[in-house]
Design an enzyme around this catalytic site. Structure first.
Site, PDB file in Angstrom:
ATOM      1  CG  ASP A  80      48.341  53.031  77.061  1.00  0.00           C
ATOM      2  OD1 ASP A  80      49.675  52.812  77.196  1.00  0.00           O
ATOM      3  OD2 ASP A  80      47.567  53.549  76.278  1.00  0.00           O
ATOM      4  CB  CYS A 121      50.988  47.053  74.041  1.00  0.00           C
ATOM      5  SG  CYS A 121      50.546  45.520  74.428  1.00  0.00           S
ATOM      6  CG  ASP A 122      47.753  50.587  74.033  1.00  0.00           C
ATOM      7  OD1 ASP A 122      47.868  49.400  73.916  1.00  0.00           O
ATOM      8  OD2 ASP A 122      46.735  51.453  74.243  1.00  0.00           O
ATOM      9  CE  LYS A 123      49.250  55.377  73.445  1.00  0.00           C
ATOM     10  NZ  LYS A 123      49.013  54.184  73.939  1.00  0.00           N
ATOM     11  CB  CYS A 194      43.748  44.281  75.621  1.00  0.00           C
ATOM     12  SG  CYS A 194      44.614  44.199  77.261  1.00  0.00           S
ATOM     13  CD  GLU A 444      44.911  55.078  76.441  1.00  0.00           C
ATOM     14  OE1 GLU A 444      45.195  54.842  75.411  1.00  0.00           O
ATOM     15  OE2 GLU A 444      44.829  54.209  77.262  1.00  0.00           O
ATOM     16  CB  SER A 470      41.231  53.005  76.688  1.00  0.00           C
ATOM     17  OG  SER A 470      41.498  51.640  76.137  1.00  0.00           O
TER      18      SER A 470
END
Length: 554
Positions: A80, A121-123, A194, A444, A470
């Site tokens: 992202d 991570c995110d997705k 992150c 985002e 985000s």
């Protein structure tokens, strides 16, 4: 014991199948054991994923130690941070569905007996968990772990968001380009997701409450040897689930989803977790609504504030006991479903073994930052189907705000105005046609929110969007406005100069325009032409549900 994998390895008719498996180097002895898919999202682009082969190797060692045969398959991922504020961000949330589909295809096509999911991570994390719910086989998840925080020249912790803020500071003239360059080289010092309670770490922490990940999954840093040991234990644990016949939906159900919601409110995770957990719950057959989120938020204290809601990072939470420390506080206060099953026992058993809160990073309920959750559901004539804000990351002087609408039909147009000095105190930046279908992909908005903060406007300017934020975003930014503009939601009817009132404590979001005037504007509104007419984004735009439902595909 009959195994799913017998469908590809047992009997005379499966001689061709065994021949192909033996072409992989497998022996008859290995084929007699349960076949365990080790599903990795390793790649050389995402810093949270660059080291996942080492995690996968450790998982495979654990599976072998416990008597299974591990076989690795891989899926994709989108970073992202790298995708932020350009066309690439259209593909981020879209990738969640692609990941879920790809895992389903690989597992069903080869009839694995069990699987271990390795995202970071995110997705990628929610995409894999959605697949776990669909497949309903013995399943474990172990992530690659969080990145360590950086340090500035004064010793203060830094992270990726420091750089996004720095861009705004350089634009405002409060930071030099040389200072920004120094941060560029130091703010992201290791591999891993992150370092704040951003989306990736939020959902990795929730995986512990959902019961499919061992304690430590969300907080043990990527570079610690403990992360490798955790991966080995995960490989061993999935074999225990196989032996006991415990499948994903024995663990991932209404009770565990509820516990995930409570934990989310307690640590004030990314607003994206509401999107993802809603979609995961749908796949698990226990749908939840924004009203359910609102109810949980109303009775769950916010007891942790990690960046961007505070100065500390995931490594600091890990040092005081990680998610078990939070679970202990919540469980002892009677806020969790103790009967929920996890991969390592019931939640009640887990709570009994959890460490005490340190009182600073993890607070007790009586000393909570807020008696209600870190995320707040918003409603009103501008968001009839709800919106969401990360209340714990908004300064209290901006919990109530009335301002003048500055309307933009894309993130790029809004950023141009912000960096061009055209946004002033008292403005409400409205970014629309960025929702699940209208974006498409619900981009985002970290760049505009960070620019507003970096330019010192976060105490005088608010931002509202049908897109999302985000997990690193902070300040008075309200996302997931539903219905979205592309569906003709009220956000599509806002005009430049309208007055908008926000009350985060009350959870209201109001466009100060009469019903008659809104009806006039609605009659004149025309839906926009599709932005994409071919490829994955065109299909996604046609099939995606609204943000309040989790933006899953119909």
């Amino acid at each position: 014991m009959r195994m799913r994998s017998d469908a590809i390895k047992k009997g005379l008719a499966r001689a061709p199948h065994r021949s192909l498996l033996k072409a992989d180097g497998l022996t008859d002895e290995e084929l007699e054991r349960p076949l365990v898919a080790v599903v990795s999202a390793q790649n050389e682009v995402i810093p949270g994923h660059i080291h996942l082969q080492q995690i996968a190797d450790a998982v495979k060692a654990g599976v072998r130690m416990a008597g299974g045969t591990p076989l690795q398959v891989n899926t994709i991922g989108v970073c992202d941070g790298i995708a932020m504020n350009h066309e690439g961000m259209h593909y981020s949330l879209t990738s969640r569905e692609v990941i879920a589909d790809s895992v389903e295809c690989a597992i069903q096509g080869h009839q694995f007996d069990a699987m271990v999911l390795i995202p970071s991570c995110d997705k990628i994390v929610p995409g894999m968990l959605m697949a776990a719910a669909r497949l309903n086989i013995p399943t474990m998840l172990v992530s690659g772990g969080p990145m360590l925080a950086g340090r500035d020249k004064c010793g203060h912790q830094t992270d990726l968001n420091t750089l996004f803020d720095a861009v705004g500071q350089v634009t405002a003239g409060t930071m030099t380009e040389e200072e920004c360059a120094w941060l560029e080289n130091t703010a992201c010092p290791t591999c891993g997701s992150c370092s704040g309670m951003f989306t990736a770490n939020s959902i990795c922490c929730l995986a512990e409450a959902l019961g499919l990940a061992l304690p430590g999954n969300g907080t043990v840093p990527a570079v610690y040897a403990e992360r490798i040991r955790l991966a080995k234990k995960t490989g061993m644990k999935v074999m225990e689930l196989v032996e006991r016949g415990i499948t994903a939906l024995d663990i991932l159900n209404e009770a565990s989803v509820y516990n995930g919601m409570v934990l989310d409110m307690a640590f004030g995770g990314s607003t994206n977790t509401m999107l993802h957990l809603t979609a995961i719950a749908h796949e698990a057959g226990c749908d939840i609504s924004m009203d359910d989120w609102d109810e949980v938020s109303s009775k769950t204290p916010n007891i942790v504030r990690i960046a961007p809601a505070g100065p500390l990072h995931i490594e600091d939470l890990n040092a005081v006991g990680g998610i078990p420390a939070i679970v202990g506080v919540l469980g002892r206060a009677g806020l969790l479903r103790g009967d929920a099953l996890t991969c390592h026992g019931t939640v009640a058993e887990w709570v009994a073994a959890c460490p005490a809160a340190d009182g600073e990073i993890v607070r007790e309920v009586a000393d909570a930052y807020s008696p209600t959750g870190g995320l707040k559901v918003m409603h009103g004539n501008l968001a009839p189907d709800r919106a969401v804000v990360k209340r714990s990351a908004v300064a209290s002087d901006m919990w109530r705000f009335t301002g003048t609408a500055r309307v933009f039909d894309s993130e790029e147009a809004a950023c141009e105005a912000i960096f061009g000095g055209k946004i002033h105190p008292g403005d409400v930046v409205v970014i629309r046609y960025e929702g699940p279908a209208g974006g498409p992909g619900m981009r985002e908005m970290l760049t505009p929110t960070s620019a507003i903060c970096g330019m010192g406007l976060d105490h005088s300017v608010a931002l509202i969007t049908d897109g999302r934020f985000s997990g690193a975003s902070k300040g008075p930014c309200i996302g997931h406005v539903s219905p979205e503009a592309a569906a003709g939601g009220p956000i599509a009817l806002v005009e430049e100069g309208d007055r908008i009132s926000i009350d985060i404590e009350a959870g209201t979001l109001e466009l100060e325009v009469t019903d008659d005037e809104l009806a006039r504007r609605r009659a004149a509104w025309q839906p926009p032409a599709p932005k994409y007419t071919r490829g994955v984004l065109a299909r996604y735009a046609k099939l995606v549900t609204s943000a309040d439902k989790g933006a899953y595909l119909q």
